[in-house]
Design an enzyme around this catalytic site. Structure first.
Site, PDB file in Angstrom:
ATOM      1  N   TYR A  74       0.807  -1.220   0.000  1.00 49.41           N
ATOM      2  CA  TYR A  74       0.000   0.000   0.000  1.00 49.41           C
ATOM      3  C   TYR A  74       0.846   1.280   0.000  1.00 49.41           C
ATOM      4  O   TYR A  74       0.591   2.190  -0.775  1.00 49.41           O
ATOM      5  CB  TYR A  74      -0.992   0.064   1.184  1.00 49.41           C
ATOM      6  CG  TYR A  74      -1.908   1.266   1.083  1.00 49.41           C
ATOM      7  CD1 TYR A  74      -2.987   1.253   0.211  1.00 49.41           C
ATOM      8  CD2 TYR A  74      -1.649   2.420   1.800  1.00 49.41           C
ATOM      9  CE1 TYR A  74      -3.800   2.367   0.077  1.00 49.41           C
ATOM     10  CE2 TYR A  74      -2.447   3.543   1.667  1.00 49.41           C
ATOM     11  CZ  TYR A  74      -3.524   3.509   0.801  1.00 49.41           C
ATOM     12  OH  TYR A  74      -4.324   4.625   0.658  1.00 49.41           O
ATOM     13  N   LYS A 125      12.367 -14.065  -2.937  1.00 48.84           N
ATOM     14  CA  LYS A 125      11.270 -14.846  -3.492  1.00 48.84           C
ATOM     15  C   LYS A 125      10.656 -13.980  -4.576  1.00 48.84           C
ATOM     16  O   LYS A 125      10.054 -12.937  -4.302  1.00 48.84           O
ATOM     17  CB  LYS A 125      10.233 -15.190  -2.422  1.00 48.84           C
ATOM     18  CG  LYS A 125       9.031 -15.957  -2.970  1.00 48.84           C
ATOM     19  CD  LYS A 125       7.981 -16.220  -1.898  1.00 48.84           C
ATOM     20  CE  LYS A 125       6.762 -16.942  -2.484  1.00 48.84           C
ATOM     21  NZ  LYS A 125       5.690 -17.153  -1.477  1.00 48.84           N
TER      22      LYS A 125
END
Length: 297
Positions: free
Chosen positions: A108, A162
């Site tokens: 966000y 990742k």
């Protein structure tokens, strides 16, 4: 720390009343270890960390470390959109004895690239635990640039990423940039896209943090091990054996189909936490058919 092989992004099983199912979580840990995984992630995003309390988050990490008892690597999900909160969770993971921590990019807030570097550096300098950065722009609204990955790799304690941007080209660019800096042996790239694990590993990745491995553990382990052993013929066979099931497991927002599949298979999973709800009927049928075709039910 070196990250290589199959790591499972574990679901968090809940009771019918919606509380943490500790017995079920311990059962799932042993089930996955018996299937040959290299490590387990607890309290990550597949584990519905966004809707767990801090006490529950802590408890999941404690159970994971206790039940694994050194048999495989333990990775604690400790990311947050607030650096102070991520730092607190990461320090808790270190104190609890986790082997490493997985931190999603701040969501966000949409920090600038230099701010992302500062975020991870702050935590790495404060907590003596190996960190894995988690890039999943479809969820967070921010993408870690290739140059930023290189800067992260230069930070002591940030040992892997990742990568779930969905771009094999980007993974190629990351690996080439790491190689140019002589960092390819210090910093690992792990697939965060189950269906792209084979191509990601083919261009420099060393393993996967997989949600679908909760379901089709054996085949994912075999495919990743085949790639690591340069048996791409067998890996390709396994990739296509798993492909339709993987697609079905992401037909709705993760971990909705994965938890649904576990319930169908009789594995501890339990209900989802709102705002996640049961699957649409037509998607559920696709999932059931994929499980049948895969020989899992």
């Amino acid at each position: 720390m070196n990250f290589e092989g199959t790591y499972v992004a574990m679901v968090t099983p809940f009771t019918k009343e919606g509380t943490l199912d500790e017995e079920g979580f311990r059962s799932n840990i042993n089930y996955l270890i018996d299937k040959g995984v290299n490590g387990l992630v607890g309290a990550g995003t597949t584990g519905e960390s966004a809707t767990m309390t801090h006490d529950e988050h802590h408890k999941v990490i404690e159970i994971l470390v206790d039940e694994v008892d050194g048999r495989v690597q333990t990775i604690a999900g400790t990311g947050s959109n607030a650096t102070t909160e991520a730092l607190s969770l990461t320090q808790f993971a270190y104190d609890a004895g986790a082997d490493s921590a997985l931190l999603i990019t701040p969501y966000y807030n949409k920090p600038q690239q230099h701010s992302l570097v500062n975020h991870y550096r702050t935590i790495a300098e404060s907590c003596d635990i190996p960190l894995i950065a988690y890039n999943v722009p479809s969820r967070t609204g921010i993408n870690i640039d290739v140059d930023t990955v290189v800067e992260l790799a230069k930070i002591d304690g940030v040992d892997a990423i990742k990568e779930a941007s969905g771009s094999v080209d980007k993974v190629s660019d990351i690996y080439r940039a790491l190689t140019h800096e002589g960092l390819e042996d210090k910093f690992n790239i792990l697939s965060g896209e189950d269906s792209l694990t084979l191509p990601i590993m083919a261009v420099g990745g060393t393993g996967v943090i997989s949600a679908s491995a909760n379901i089709d553990t054996k085949r994912m382990v075999l495919m990743v091990d085949s790639i690591l052993n340069d048996d791409y013929t067998r890996a390709l066979e396994l990739h296509y054996e798993m492909l339709e099931l993987i697609r079905a497991l992401f037909i709705e927002s993760n971990p909705v189909p994965v938890k649904t599949a576990m319930n169908i298979m009789g594995l501890p999973s339990g209900p989802l936490r709102p705002p996640l709800y049961d699957m649409k009927e037509e998607n559920l049928e696709v999932l059931k058919n994929s499980l049948k075709d895969s020989g899992l039910i």
